[in-house]
Design a protein around this motif. Structure first.
Motif, PDB file in Angstrom:
ATOM      1  N   ILE A  57       0.873  -1.169   0.000  1.00  0.00           N
ATOM      2  CA  ILE A  57       0.000   0.000   0.000  1.00  0.00           C
ATOM      3  C   ILE A  57       0.914   1.225   0.000  1.00  0.00           C
ATOM      4  CG2 ILE A  57      -0.149   0.268   2.530  1.00  0.00           C
ATOM      5  CD1 ILE A  57      -3.174   0.776   2.145  1.00  0.00           C
ATOM      6  N   ARG A  58       0.400   2.368  -0.403  1.00  0.00           N
ATOM      7  CA  ARG A  58       1.225   3.569  -0.397  1.00  0.00           C
ATOM      8  C   ARG A  58       0.415   4.718   0.191  1.00  0.00           C
ATOM      9  NH1 ARG A  58       5.848   5.409  -3.229  1.00  0.00           N
ATOM     10  NH2 ARG A  58       5.893   3.476  -4.435  1.00  0.00           N
ATOM     11  N   MET A  59       0.893   5.271   1.314  1.00  0.00           N
ATOM     12  CA  MET A  59       0.257   6.407   1.956  1.00  0.00           C
ATOM     13  C   MET A  59       1.331   7.380   2.426  1.00  0.00           C
ATOM     14  SD  MET A  59      -2.973   4.883   4.097  1.00  0.00           S
ATOM     15  CE  MET A  59      -3.823   6.471   4.022  1.00  0.00           C
ATOM     16  N   ILE A  60       0.937   8.621   2.663  1.00  0.00           N
ATOM     17  CA  ILE A  60       1.891   9.582   3.202  1.00  0.00           C
ATOM     18  C   ILE A  60       2.161   9.251   4.668  1.00  0.00           C
ATOM     19  CG2 ILE A  60       1.182  11.365   1.586  1.00  0.00           C
ATOM     20  CD1 ILE A  60      -0.365  12.709   3.827  1.00  0.00           C
ATOM     21  N   ALA A  61       3.282   9.729   5.180  1.00  0.00           N
ATOM     22  CA  ALA A  61       3.681   9.409   6.550  1.00  0.00           C
ATOM     23  C   ALA A  61       2.780  10.091   7.568  1.00  0.00           C
ATOM     24  CB  ALA A  61       5.124   9.813   6.787  1.00  0.00           C
TER      25      ALA A  61
END
Length: 226
Positions: A213-217
């Motif tokens: 998955i890819r999300m901002i920190a």
């Protein structure tokens, strides 16, 4: 509450309904099969959670910039996280990272009570306005350092972390009920993370990876401005 916000909350246009139908088909193709989740997404107008200039893109499958340098993740990303949490109607849920408030609004249709914490005052206030416009009385929005959890209403049946963290935040795990579930993207910012489900057992915590998955920190602390 502005008249424009009220109109968005009260109903979808014909074009919006087409976008919603396409979104639901896309979610099913991504493995989101639970009818309760699909119904909650259908009932929550994404156009209410973006700036007026982005409303024609609200249902698109990519992140949309919102206030305070944050983003509204694509529907499939939010649906994967929510599905992984396995939220039941009697559950008390903590969300870490309110953002626009869209995921909190969806989960409010699935759970008994949702508490959502946000480090930015502007985002928290906008989310509160949106919950009021949707008449979702079972959501509490608080400006707080989400990595500390929210002890006032702990323990929680479910904790949903809406941002990448390097490892399981122990302060959050401590606020889970026995057999409670915490879902978080684990990994560094700027790269793919691993969506992970943690289950609180009697003497340990089980971790199950659920895919990339890819999300901002997720940032620690409570913002002094914005």
């Amino acid at each position: 509450m502005s008249a424009a916000v009220r109109r968005l909350a009260d109903g979808l246009s014909g074009e919006d309904r087409e976008h919603v139908a396409a979104m639901l088909l896309a979610l099913r193709s991504e493995g989101i099969a639970e009818n309760r989740i699909l119904a909650a997404f259908e009932a929550t107008p994404r156009t209410l959670f973006v700036a007026s200039g982005d409303r024609d893109r609200a249902y698109d499958a990519f992140p949309i910039a919102i206030e305070c340098g944050q983003t509204l993740p694509p529907p499939a990303v939010q649906a994967r996280i929510i599905q992984a949490a396995a939220i039941e109607p009697h559950h008390k849920v903590l969300e870490v990272g309110t953002g626009s408030g869209f995921a909190a609004a969806v989960m409010a249709r699935l759970a008994e009570r949702v508490t959502s914490v946000e480090r930015y005052r502007t985002l928290a206030e906008l989310a509160e306005e949106r919950m009021a416009s949707l008449r979702l009385g079972n959501v509490t929005i608080a400006q707080h350092d989400g990595l500390e959890g929210y002890a006032r209403f702990a323990p929680y049946d479910r904790i949903v972390v809406q941002g990448a963290v390097g490892q399981l935040p122990l302060a959050l795990a401590a606020q889970l009920k026995p057999e409670g579930i915490l879902v978080a993207p684990i990994g560094r910012a700027g790269a793919e993370q691993v969506l992970t489900r943690f289950v609180a057992r009697e003497k340990h915590i089980d971790a199950t990876p659920l895919g990339a998955i890819r999300m901002i920190a997720l940032s620690p602390g409570r913002a002094a401005a914005l």
